[in-house]
Design an enzyme around this catalytic site. Structure first.
Site, PDB file in Angstrom:
ATOM      1  N   LYS A  46       0.838  -1.206   0.000  1.00 46.49           N
ATOM      2  CA  LYS A  46       0.000   0.000   0.000  1.00 46.49           C
ATOM      3  C   LYS A  46       0.870   1.253   0.000  1.00 46.49           C
ATOM      4  O   LYS A  46       0.626   2.203  -0.758  1.00 46.49           O
ATOM      5  CB  LYS A  46      -0.904   0.010   1.231  1.00 46.49           C
ATOM      6  CG  LYS A  46      -1.678   1.322   1.427  1.00 46.49           C
ATOM      7  CD  LYS A  46      -2.415   1.375   2.735  1.00 46.49           C
ATOM      8  CE  LYS A  46      -1.528   1.774   3.892  1.00 46.49           C
ATOM      9  NZ  LYS A  46      -1.404   3.231   4.059  1.00 46.49           N
ATOM     10  N   ASN A  47       1.894   1.259   0.843  1.00 44.25           N
ATOM     11  CA  ASN A  47       2.725   2.454   0.979  1.00 44.25           C
ATOM     12  C   ASN A  47       3.632   2.693  -0.219  1.00 44.25           C
ATOM     13  O   ASN A  47       4.241   3.758  -0.330  1.00 44.25           O
ATOM     14  CB  ASN A  47       3.562   2.369   2.256  1.00 44.25           C
ATOM     15  CG  ASN A  47       2.721   2.530   3.512  1.00 44.25           C
ATOM     16  OD1 ASN A  47       1.611   3.069   3.458  1.00 44.25           O
ATOM     17  ND2 ASN A  47       3.234   2.063   4.634  1.00 44.25           N
ATOM     18  N   ARG A 102      -3.961   9.631   4.889  1.00 50.76           N
ATOM     19  CA  ARG A 102      -2.837  10.445   5.356  1.00 50.76           C
ATOM     20  C   ARG A 102      -1.841  10.758   4.245  1.00 50.76           C
ATOM     21  O   ARG A 102      -0.921  11.536   4.453  1.00 50.76           O
ATOM     22  CB  ARG A 102      -2.124   9.728   6.511  1.00 50.76           C
ATOM     23  CG  ARG A 102      -2.971   9.621   7.766  1.00 50.76           C
ATOM     24  CD  ARG A 102      -2.224   8.948   8.897  1.00 50.76           C
ATOM     25  NE  ARG A 102      -1.040   9.693   9.319  1.00 50.76           N
ATOM     26  CZ  ARG A 102      -1.070  10.708  10.170  1.00 50.76           C
ATOM     27  NH1 ARG A 102      -2.205  11.141  10.644  1.00 50.76           N
ATOM     28  NH2 ARG A 102       0.050  11.303  10.528  1.00 50.76           N
ATOM     29  N   CYS A 117      -5.294   8.310  10.047  1.00 52.35           N
ATOM     30  CA  CYS A 117      -5.160   7.882  11.433  1.00 52.35           C
ATOM     31  C   CYS A 117      -4.657   9.009  12.323  1.00 52.35           C
ATOM     32  O   CYS A 117      -3.786   9.796  11.915  1.00 52.35           O
ATOM     33  CB  CYS A 117      -4.181   6.703  11.537  1.00 52.35           C
ATOM     34  SG  CYS A 117      -4.725   5.209  10.707  1.00 52.35           S
ATOM     35  N   ARG A 130       1.671  14.886  10.632  1.00 48.95           N
ATOM     36  CA  ARG A 130       2.480  14.672   9.438  1.00 48.95           C
ATOM     37  C   ARG A 130       3.288  15.953   9.202  1.00 48.95           C
ATOM     38  O   ARG A 130       2.738  17.043   9.216  1.00 48.95           O
ATOM     39  CB  ARG A 130       1.588  14.399   8.223  1.00 48.95           C
ATOM     40  CG  ARG A 130       0.986  13.017   8.238  1.00 48.95           C
ATOM     41  CD  ARG A 130       1.947  11.957   7.736  1.00 48.95           C
ATOM     42  NE  ARG A 130       1.463  10.620   8.047  1.00 48.95           N
ATOM     43  CZ  ARG A 130       1.850   9.520   7.422  1.00 48.95           C
ATOM     44  NH1 ARG A 130       2.712   9.588   6.453  1.00 48.95           N
ATOM     45  NH2 ARG A 130       1.395   8.348   7.780  1.00 48.95           N
ATOM     46  N   ASP A 168       5.366   1.083  11.767  1.00 44.53           N
ATOM     47  CA  ASP A 168       4.106   0.454  11.375  1.00 44.53           C
ATOM     48  C   ASP A 168       3.968  -0.977  11.896  1.00 44.53           C
ATOM     49  O   ASP A 168       2.921  -1.606  11.711  1.00 44.53           O
ATOM     50  CB  ASP A 168       3.958   0.463   9.848  1.00 44.53           C
ATOM     51  CG  ASP A 168       3.483   1.806   9.318  1.00 44.53           C
ATOM     52  OD1 ASP A 168       3.199   2.699  10.143  1.00 44.53           O
ATOM     53  OD2 ASP A 168       3.391   1.970   8.097  1.00 44.53           O
ATOM     54  N   ILE A 173       8.985   7.711  16.087  1.00 45.49           N
ATOM     55  CA  ILE A 173       8.540   8.290  14.821  1.00 45.49           C
ATOM     56  C   ILE A 173       7.280   9.135  15.012  1.00 45.49           C
ATOM     57  O   ILE A 173       7.246  10.312  14.644  1.00 45.49           O
ATOM     58  CB  ILE A 173       8.282   7.190  13.768  1.00 45.49           C
ATOM     59  CG1 ILE A 173       9.504   6.257  13.663  1.00 45.49           C
ATOM     60  CG2 ILE A 173       7.965   7.826  12.414  1.00 45.49           C
ATOM     61  CD1 ILE A 173      10.784   6.929  13.234  1.00 45.49           C
ATOM     62  N   ARG A 218      -8.295   0.001   5.391  1.00 48.57           N
ATOM     63  CA  ARG A 218      -7.488   1.015   4.717  1.00 48.57           C
ATOM     64  C   ARG A 218      -6.152   0.457   4.232  1.00 48.57           C
ATOM     65  O   ARG A 218      -5.574   0.973   3.270  1.00 48.57           O
ATOM     66  CB  ARG A 218      -7.211   2.207   5.642  1.00 48.57           C
ATOM     67  CG  ARG A 218      -8.396   3.113   5.891  1.00 48.57           C
ATOM     68  CD  ARG A 218      -7.994   4.335   6.725  1.00 48.57           C
ATOM     69  NE  ARG A 218      -6.739   4.888   6.228  1.00 48.57           N
ATOM     70  CZ  ARG A 218      -5.661   5.090   6.976  1.00 48.57           C
ATOM     71  NH1 ARG A 218      -5.656   4.792   8.246  1.00 48.57           N
ATOM     72  NH2 ARG A 218      -4.570   5.605   6.437  1.00 48.57           N
TER      73      ARG A 218
END
Length: 417
Positions: free
Chosen positions: A22-23, A92, A116, A121, A305, A327, A397
């Site tokens: 996904k990323n 996001r 989320c 960010r 993550d 993070i 998601r």
């Protein structure tokens, strides 16, 4: 609203295949805006964030078609170089289109990131980097508005802190900028390297992707290309942890083990039997895990993550472990819900102190964000009795049919209304 019902205590056996990242897919889709020719992406996961991005591309004027993991985007004309709040409020990664839109059209208007609630960010890092490439930017009424009517120009960008989306955003902007751009303190994540590989296939001139210094020589235009998205390292790591915590033996295949080597190392320290193959990881339960401290870091360190999922594993360990999050400042939202299942966790600032318990209990819990959802699923796999997880739209998601994949390996999990 969908929920998961999970009956714990069943070890996982067999094989689970990993979907595309996904990323990695999100910036790849944003990169399609850089050319007026068709770009074909394969192994794109069918998750909510991807659907949101496809809706955004269509809103800007691109033609989008999607079928069985293959997406074709043709951005022949971009009539509306904008990412409105109503389209991207649940995602996001909305800032990823800022660089491509201003590079291609000379202007962009992008809603501030949603998604989320795990922390801020650093959109200011995107803004500062694009200003170094000659864009004029204003932030007003929840939007970032960028102007570069005469086009972007190459420049030197030095990120004060490592940012994955910031690196990806300025990388996409730089490929169409006049002259050379040097990006220092760049993110080294596999997703950045995958994006660079796509851009190079489209005609970009990029050196150093995957290192902390990336050099880009701008070109006048990019062309269409075909590209296959890399496997999702977070999904892979989640399933490896699922095999370990469920006390079974599981093969996680179609993945790149080097992309989550930090997790494999921690699991070995905890006592799990980890066998790494070229495109798969076999995890086997060898007894109750030992408590092992962990600190999240940028790649190649332990991925933020996977922090929540690892904490669920440590909640069953023998001893006390310290889990430190460096993070995101608000990424312990899963802790109270794990506590409802019997986990013994105390938060002190950015550190969680986890005293492992010999057993967890099923309970009714609520998912607060994407990775918190995964941690609750892992805890439920080993908990005694039934667990009901509410708000699993968070999980949708970022995970493709996770309940089906786990069920195929023996988990007693079902989606209910």
């Amino acid at each position: 609203m969908d929920k998961f019902r999970i009956m714990g205590g069943t070890p996982l056996y067999g094989e689970i295949r990993v979907s595309g990242s996904k990323n990695s897919s999100l910036p790849a889709l944003a990169a399609c805006l850089l050319t007026d020719e068709p770009v074909t992406l394969s192994r794109v996961p069918r998750v909510k964030d991807i659907q949101t991005m496809l809706s955004l591309l269509a809103y800007t004027g691109a033609r989008v078609s999607s079928d069985s993991g293959k997406v074709i985007v043709e951005a022949k004309s971009l009539d509306q170089p904008e990412a409105p709040y109503d389209v991207v409020k649940t995602m996001r990664a909305s800032s990823l289109v800022l660089g491509p839109l201003v590079a291609r059209t000379g202007r962009a208007r992008v809603s501030m990131p949603g998604g989320c609630a795990i922390g801020a960010r650093p959109i200011n890092l995107h803004v500062s980097a694009l200003e170094h490439l000659g864009a004029t930017i204003e932030q007003t009424h929840g939007y970032v508005e960028a102007q570069a009517p005469d086009g972007l120009r190459g420049g030197n960008v030095h990120f004060d802190r490592i940012t994955v989306t910031g690196t990806e955003d300025v990388l996409m902007a730089a490929v169409l900028a006049k002259g050379e751009t040097v990006i220092r303190n760049a993110a080294r994540e596999p997703e950045v390297k995958d994006l660079a590989d796509l851009l190079i296939r489209m005609g970009a001139k990029i050196e150093g992707a995957g290192t902390s210094t990336i050099r880009v020589t701008g070109v006048e235009r990019l062309h269409g290309a075909e590209h296959t998205i890399i496997p999702d390292r977070i999904e892979a790591g989640t399933f490896v942890l699922a095999g370990a915590i469920s006390q079974g033996e599981l093969v996680v295949s179609d993945c790149v083990p080097e992309h989550f080597a930090a997790l494999n190392y921690k699991l070995e320290q905890a006592g799990a039997d980890i066998q790494v193959e070229p495109n798969a990881v076999r995890v086997r339960y060898t007894g109750r895990p030992k408590a092992v401290d962990m600190t999240t870091e940028e790649f190649p360190g332990f991925a933020t993550d996977l922090q929540a999922q690892y904490m669920a594993y440590m909640a069953t360990a023998q001893g006390i472990s310290f889990v430190t999050e460096t993070i995101f400042e608000n990424r312990f939202m899963h802790v109270p819900e794990l506590g409802r299942m019997g986990a013994n966790i105390r938060i002190e600032g950015r550190q969680a102190i986890v005293a492992g318990e010999d057993g967890l209990m099923g309970a009714q819990v609520i998912a607060s964000d994407l990775r918190a959802s995964a941690s609750l699923v892992l805890a439920a796999l080993v908990a005694k009795g039934e667990t009901i997880i509410d708000r699993v739209y968070h999980m949708d998601r970022g995970y493709e049919r996770i309940e089906e994949k786990l069920a195929a390996a023996g988990a007693k999990i079902e989606r209910i209304q």
